[in-house]
Every structure is written in C-alpha cells, then in structure tokens.
Design a protein around this motif. Structure first.
Motif, short mmCIF file in Angstrom:
data_model
loop_
_atom_site.label_atom_id
_atom_site.label_comp_id
_atom_site.label_asym_id
_atom_site.label_seq_id
_atom_site.Cartn_x
_atom_site.Cartn_y
_atom_site.Cartn_z
N ALA A 102 0.87 -1.18 0.00
CA ALA A 102 0.00 0.00 0.00
C ALA A 102 0.90 1.22 0.00
N ILE A 103 0.80 2.02 -1.06
CA ILE A 103 1.72 3.14 -1.28
C ILE A 103 0.99 4.46 -1.03
N GLY A 104 1.66 5.32 -0.29
CA GLY A 104 1.16 6.68 -0.07
C GLY A 104 2.22 7.69 -0.41
N ASP A 105 2.30 8.76 0.38
CA ASP A 105 3.21 9.87 0.11
C ASP A 105 4.12 10.07 1.30
N SER A 106 5.40 9.79 1.11
CA SER A 106 6.37 9.90 2.20
C SER A 106 6.65 11.35 2.59
N LYS A 107 6.13 12.30 1.82
CA LYS A 107 6.34 13.72 2.14
C LYS A 107 5.42 14.19 3.26
N GLY A 108 4.53 13.31 3.77
CA GLY A 108 3.66 13.76 4.84
C GLY A 108 2.69 12.74 5.39
N ASP A 109 2.45 11.64 4.69
CA ASP A 109 1.50 10.65 5.19
C ASP A 109 2.04 9.95 6.44
N SER A 110 1.11 9.48 7.27
CA SER A 110 1.49 8.77 8.49
C SER A 110 2.06 7.39 8.20
N ALA A 111 1.48 6.70 7.23
CA ALA A 111 1.93 5.34 6.87
C ALA A 111 2.09 5.26 5.36
N PRO A 112 3.16 5.85 4.84
CA PRO A 112 3.30 5.94 3.38
C PRO A 112 3.68 4.65 2.68
N LEU A 113 4.02 3.62 3.47
CA LEU A 113 4.34 2.32 2.85
C LEU A 113 4.01 1.20 3.81
N GLN A 114 3.20 0.26 3.35
CA GLN A 114 2.88 -0.96 4.10
C GLN A 114 3.04 -2.14 3.14
N MET A 115 3.48 -3.29 3.67
CA MET A 115 3.74 -4.44 2.82
C MET A 115 3.29 -5.72 3.52
N THR A 116 2.54 -6.55 2.79
CA THR A 116 2.17 -7.86 3.30
C THR A 116 3.37 -8.80 3.23
N GLN A 117 3.19 -10.02 3.73
CA GLN A 117 4.14 -11.09 3.47
C GLN A 117 3.99 -11.57 2.02
N PHE A 118 5.01 -12.25 1.50
CA PHE A 118 4.84 -13.04 0.29
C PHE A 118 3.96 -14.23 0.64
N GLU A 119 2.91 -14.45 -0.12
CA GLU A 119 2.06 -15.62 0.10
C GLU A 119 1.64 -16.21 -1.24
N ALA A 120 1.20 -17.47 -1.18
CA ALA A 120 0.74 -18.15 -2.38
C ALA A 120 -0.64 -18.74 -2.20
N ASP A 121 -1.26 -18.52 -1.04
CA ASP A 121 -2.60 -19.07 -0.81
C ASP A 121 -3.48 -17.99 -0.19
N VAL A 122 -4.61 -18.39 0.39
CA VAL A 122 -5.60 -17.42 0.86
C VAL A 122 -5.09 -16.57 2.03
N ARG A 123 -3.96 -16.96 2.60
CA ARG A 123 -3.36 -16.11 3.63
C ARG A 123 -2.99 -14.74 3.08
N LEU A 124 -2.79 -14.66 1.78
CA LEU A 124 -2.54 -13.37 1.16
C LEU A 124 -3.69 -12.41 1.41
N VAL A 125 -4.92 -12.90 1.33
CA VAL A 125 -6.09 -12.06 1.56
C VAL A 125 -6.11 -11.57 3.00
N GLU A 126 -5.78 -12.45 3.94
CA GLU A 126 -5.69 -12.05 5.34
C GLU A 126 -4.69 -10.92 5.52
N GLY A 127 -3.58 -11.02 4.81
CA GLY A 127 -2.57 -9.97 4.90
C GLY A 127 -3.05 -8.65 4.34
N VAL A 128 -3.75 -8.69 3.22
CA VAL A 128 -4.24 -7.47 2.61
C VAL A 128 -5.28 -6.80 3.50
N LYS A 129 -6.10 -7.59 4.17
CA LYS A 129 -7.11 -7.03 5.08
C LYS A 129 -6.47 -6.20 6.20
N LYS A 130 -5.23 -6.49 6.53
CA LYS A 130 -4.55 -5.79 7.62
C LYS A 130 -3.88 -4.50 7.16
N LEU A 131 -4.00 -4.18 5.87
CA LEU A 131 -3.47 -2.91 5.38
C LEU A 131 -4.43 -1.78 5.73
#
Length: 309
Positions: A102-131
């Motif tokens: 999840a990309i934002g703006d490092s010039k002022g955003d509170s959380a300008p970069l968030q990253m899930t784990q690498f996944e290959a199954d439905v755990r990827l969706v769980e990770g995205v929900k936490k963004l």
C-alpha cells in the motif's frame, strides 16, 4: 513464506464468510499495523518449499491515496483470485509468490508504505485485510512509488534470487507522477534503511532494483489525478525516463489483474497480439492497448546479486 498454493475454492469459501458480509468501508484495517511497516519488520521472505520448488516473487504496489484506494478494493473483491488463477493457468512464471504493498506519500503521510508477506494461498487475503488505506496523499503532484521498489530491493529475501539466480517482478500501480528525490531521513523513516548520502533519486532506486527485478509501472488513466488535475502528459513525463518501455497505460483499472498477468506472459516471450486476444472480446482491446509497447524479454537475465548500503 509462501509454502502453499492458491485454491479458488478456498478463496470462494473465505470470501463468502469474511469478505462479502463485511461493509466495504470496514474490509481493511482501521489503522496502520506496525507488522506491515518496512521500517519495523526485518525482512519479507519468499522461500523454496515442496509446494513451490521454483518460487517467483512478485511485488504489487498499489497507490492507496484518494480514489486510488479502489485498487485495494479491487484486489479484495476478486482481483487476487483472478491474478493467481490466471498465472497458474497460463504459466508465465513458476510458483508465484505475491506480496501486496500500500503506497502513499512519504512527504507527509502517516503510513506511506505498508507491505504484506509473500504468500501463495488465501493467507494473502488475510494480509491485505490488515493494510490501512490511509487515503491522504499530500496534493504535491506525486506519490512515493519508488520507496516500494526500494523496499522490494533491500527489505526482501527471495530464494529465487539468492539461491536459484532468477529474477523477481515488481509492479506499481497508480495515477500520479513518482517523486524524484527522497531524503536520508525519509528513507530511514519509511523503509528502515540508513544511507550515507543526503538523498537518493528515483533513478538510482530503479537502477538498484534492476539488478534483481524486472520493474513496471501501470498508469491508471481513469484515476482522478489524470482526469481532473495533472493530466496524462505530466504523469508520463515523470515515468518514462525511469522505465523506458515498461510504463503501461491502462484505460480501465478494473482490468489491472489481467494486465499484470499479460505483462508476465509478454516478458516471458508470448506474442502480444495473441495474449490480448486470449482475454476475449470484452477485454482484449483494452489489454492490447496497455501492453502494446512492452518489450519481449526472452531469456531474461539472471539475478545480479544482492546489493546493500
């Protein structure tokens, strides 16, 4: 991470129980999770496993400012299933391991970069929900797409690159120009990397990433910035010097999963016209237009080795 494989049936069951019943506004985190902050986690891993003996790491960084938050909703609403299912069906790469940013703006955003784990199954969706879809941006004609690329280059550990000498693939997706310069403090705060020089340019970041990754940017032409503010010419002028032949112009953001898969096919040597036609009459024209300028990278070069500051 990524020691299993995607199953559309498991996704359907998960979606029925955990996605569709939840109002759209509540499908993502209500705040930034430190576990997804590259300045706080140690590394994101893509590992060889029995289920994935030749894992291919793919990073998909989505602009989550303003109206571009729709990209995350697209992936949650079925885009991840379309992406993974079509990769398995078409086989442009082996054993996909997908990481979402999840990309934002490092010039002022509170959380300008968030990253899930690498996944290959439905755990990827769980990770995205936490963004957290912060949704701000700073109204300064740009977003910090390059910091996602820097984090992919320096805050991941991938067996494909380190043990098998193969390359990963990075996509960023959004409707704004890319910020061209990042200060030492900015990089340390957002990515958790300390550099000696006062700043680092986007050109330097993309050159660094190109050692081990094929990098592409998808310009979302139906985004609000292009339609109402800066215009397409300004966006392309920002991107094309950084990624010659690797800037993809997409008319309809809803086809982003198909364009990602099509790009993987083309760089693997597939014929662009045949790839576009394979999606059927409703999508083939839009996809064909998006991938028309891509290079065919038959015999992609091997990874160039680790780079560290």
């Amino acid at each position: 991470m990524g020691n299993s494989r995607w199953d559309s049936g498991a996704w359907t069951n998960y979606r029925t129980a955990h996605v569709d019943p939840v109002p759209k506004a509540r499908r993502f985190s209500a705040g930034a999770d430190p576990a997804n902050d590259p300045a706080k986690f140690k590394v994101r891993e893509s590992r060889i496993s029995a289920a994935n003996p030749r894992p291919t790491p793919v990073g998909l960084g989505l602009d989550c400012t303003g109206s571009m938050g729709e990209l995350a909703h697209l992936m949650m609403g079925g885009g991840m299933d379309r992406t993974m299912t079509e990769i398995y069906a078409r086989r442009p790469i082996t054993d996909p391991h997908l990481l979402i940013g999840a990309i934002g703006d490092s010039k002022g955003d509170s959380a300008p970069l968030q990253m899930t784990q690498f996944e290959a199954d439905v755990r990827l969706v769980e990770g995205v929900k936490k963004l957290w879809l912060e949704g701000n941006g700073q109204g300064n004609d740009g977003e910090s797409y390059a910091l996602f690329v820097l984090a992919m280059a320096l805050r991941t550990s991938c067996d494909a690159i380190e043990r098998q000498g193969r390359r990963g693939v990075i996509f960023t997706v959004g409707d704004e120009p890319v910020h061209q310069v990042y200060t030492r403090a900015e990089i340390e705060r957002v990515v958790g990397i300390r550099i000696e020089r006062p700043q680092m340019t986007a050109a330097e970041i993309y050159a660094l990433a190109a050692r081990n990754w094929d990098v592409f940017h998808i310009v979302v032409k139906d985004g609000s910035y292009i339609r109402g503010f800066g215009g397409l010419d300004r966006v392309l002028a920002s991107w094309k010097p950084l990624l010659p032949e690797r800037v993809i112009e997409l008319e309809d953001h809803a086809l982003m999963p198909e364009v990602v898969v099509s790009t993987l096919q083309v760089i693997g040597g597939a014929d662009k016209a045949a790839v576009a036609a394979s999606w059927g009459r409703g999508a083939s024209k839009t996809i064909g237009s998006a991938i028309r300028n891509l290079p065919t990278i038959q015999g992609r070069p091997t990874a160039g080795g680790l780079a560290r500051f």
